[in-house]
Design a protein around this motif. Structure first.
Motif, short mmCIF file in Angstrom:
data_model
loop_
_atom_site.label_atom_id
_atom_site.label_comp_id
_atom_site.label_asym_id
_atom_site.label_seq_id
_atom_site.Cartn_x
_atom_site.Cartn_y
_atom_site.Cartn_z
N GLN A 150 18.90 50.58 54.75
CA GLN A 150 19.31 51.88 55.29
C GLN A 150 20.82 52.00 55.47
O GLN A 150 21.32 53.06 55.78
CB GLN A 150 18.63 52.12 56.65
N VAL A 151 21.53 50.89 55.28
CA VAL A 151 22.99 50.86 55.48
C VAL A 151 23.63 50.17 54.29
O VAL A 151 23.25 49.04 53.93
CB VAL A 151 23.36 50.10 56.78
N ALA B 296 30.44 60.94 53.29
CA ALA B 296 29.83 59.74 53.83
C ALA B 296 29.20 59.99 55.20
O ALA B 296 29.63 60.86 55.95
CB ALA B 296 30.88 58.63 53.95
N THR B 297 28.15 59.22 55.49
CA THR B 297 27.54 59.22 56.82
C THR B 297 27.84 57.86 57.45
O THR B 297 27.58 56.82 56.84
CB THR B 297 26.03 59.45 56.74
N VAL B 298 28.39 57.88 58.66
CA VAL B 298 28.89 56.66 59.29
C VAL B 298 28.31 56.55 60.70
O VAL B 298 28.25 57.55 61.44
CB VAL B 298 30.44 56.66 59.35
N LEU B 299 27.91 55.34 61.08
CA LEU B 299 27.44 55.05 62.43
C LEU B 299 28.53 54.29 63.16
O LEU B 299 28.95 53.22 62.73
CB LEU B 299 26.15 54.22 62.37
N ASP B 300 28.99 54.85 64.28
CA ASP B 300 30.02 54.21 65.11
C ASP B 300 29.33 53.57 66.32
O ASP B 300 28.85 54.27 67.21
CB ASP B 300 31.04 55.26 65.56
N GLU C 215 16.40 57.07 57.95
CA GLU C 215 17.82 57.46 57.96
C GLU C 215 18.60 56.52 57.07
O GLU C 215 18.24 55.35 56.88
CB GLU C 215 18.39 57.38 59.38
N PHE C 216 19.73 57.03 56.53
CA PHE C 216 20.58 56.23 55.66
C PHE C 216 22.04 56.42 56.07
O PHE C 216 22.47 57.54 56.33
CB PHE C 216 20.40 56.65 54.20
N TYR C 217 22.78 55.32 56.10
CA TYR C 217 24.21 55.36 56.43
C TYR C 217 25.01 54.65 55.34
O TYR C 217 24.61 53.59 54.84
CB TYR C 217 24.48 54.67 57.77
N ASP C 218 26.14 55.25 55.00
CA ASP C 218 27.04 54.59 54.06
C ASP C 218 27.72 53.40 54.72
O ASP C 218 28.04 52.41 54.05
CB ASP C 218 28.10 55.58 53.56
N TRP D 29 33.71 63.23 56.93
CA TRP D 29 32.49 62.44 57.07
C TRP D 29 31.64 62.98 58.22
O TRP D 29 32.12 63.69 59.11
CB TRP D 29 32.83 60.98 57.36
N ARG D 30 30.37 62.61 58.21
CA ARG D 30 29.46 62.92 59.31
C ARG D 30 29.18 61.64 60.08
O ARG D 30 28.97 60.59 59.49
CB ARG D 30 28.16 63.53 58.79
N PHE D 31 29.19 61.74 61.40
CA PHE D 31 29.09 60.56 62.25
C PHE D 31 27.91 60.64 63.20
O PHE D 31 27.56 61.72 63.71
CB PHE D 31 30.35 60.40 63.10
N THR D 32 27.31 59.49 63.44
CA THR D 32 26.45 59.27 64.60
C THR D 32 27.18 58.26 65.48
O THR D 32 27.62 57.21 64.98
CB THR D 32 25.09 58.70 64.19
#
Length: 303
Positions: free
Chosen positions: A247-248, A106-110, A178-181, A129-132
């Motif tokens: 995108q989310v 998963a890609t997650v934005l914090d 960009e896309f975030y889960d 997971w990968r984070f921004t």
């Protein structure tokens, strides 16, 4: 048999009482802060901010492989078990769109990752997971970047972006294509500096500290309060979210008080959220929750 802490998620590594001997082996500095409880068991003085920081360093080293972790004086020192719970419950939410399979990529934005970088550290260690991480404060941004740089492998898993627009949350952070889960957030709770100070004093009294003692968990202005408090911050997040609805998959945020939910649900109705969920969490006597909303139907979320 080790006593279990009630309420924590089944995958939370902190459901049992802390093994202080093992934690001291992972972070020897913790040994200086060990005290005996009335029952004769080792613990730390949670009213001592240095002890709380040392405990966090030990927990992050022992359970999450974070060898280098520190925060500047006066910044929020997060209670790790509760923060881990949000990550595990978010994993369950994402799994609901994958036939119950926990996501491994998963890609997650914090939002507002803070000087402590706590959610990305736990999410990377537990699920890969990968984070921004977005951050508005320069000192907090530098602290989070130092944690990334100080631990092998984190530069590939976590990237930071500076939020330059004080009134924006997603704008300027989520780039085109960009896309975030999921997004996650621990929003500022209080609606003024005075309210934040009063909350700090209550916490100090509960811990048996003097009025002028240092707050055990610290916190900077943008970590603790904003105009209008938690509801206003989350309403702003809700208002911005439709722009990024393609995108989310899931927008999520902690909501500290249950009576803050009705205005947030009304705001979600106004922006046309397709689905809204609430996940209840508990740590001992403390109740918390997060809400999630999406603008995608089931078929799109499963892609």
């Amino acid at each position: 048999m080790t006593a279990q802490k009630p309420g924590l998620h089944p995958r939370n590594r902190h459901r049992s009482r802390y093994d202080m001997n093992a934690l001291c082996q992972s972070h020897p500095e913790l040994q200086h802060y060990i005290v005996q409880t009335p029952a004769g068991e080792p613990s730390v003085n949670f009213a001592d901010p240095l002890a709380v920081k040392a405990l966090n360093k030990a927990l992050l080293a022992h359970y999450y492989g974070v060898a280098q972790w520190d925060i500047p004086d006066g910044f929020l020192c997060p209670p790790v078990p509760g923060r881990a719970d949000y990550v595990h419950h978010l994993a369950d939410l994402l799994a609901e769109d994958r036939d119950g399979v926990l996501p491994e990529s998963a890609t997650v934005l914090d939002i507002g990752t803070g000087a402590n970088l706590i959610y990305p550290l736990i999410g990377v260690a537990e699920y890969g997971w990968r984070f921004t991480g977005s951050e508005i404060g320069s000192e907090a941004f530098s602290s989070a970047q130092a944690i990334i740089n100080g631990n092998a492998g984190l530069t590939r898993a976590i990237r930071l972006r500076r939020q330059k627009e004080a009134s924006a949350i997603f704008s300027g952070i989520i780039h085109k294509n960009e896309f975030y889960d999921a997004t996650m957030c621990n929003p500022p709770f209080h609606d003024s500096a005075d309210a934040a100070r009063a909350g700090s004093e209550r916490k100090r009294r509960n811990l048996g500290q003097a009025e002028d003692g240092a707050l055990n968990f610290g916190g900077q202005q943008h970590e603790l309060w904003c105009e209008g408090g938690e509801v206003a911050f989350i309403e702003k997040m809700i208002e911005e979210s439709p722009q990024f609805g393609r995108q989310v998959k899931w927008f999520t945020t902690l909501v500290s008080r249950g009576d803050n939910l009705p205005p947030l649900y009304r705001a979600l109705t106004r922006v046309g959220a397709v689905k809204v969920v609430k996940k209840e969490m508990a740590q001992g006597q403390k109740q918390s929750r997060f809400i999630g909303w999406t603008f995608m139907d089931d078929a799109k979320r499963r892609k």
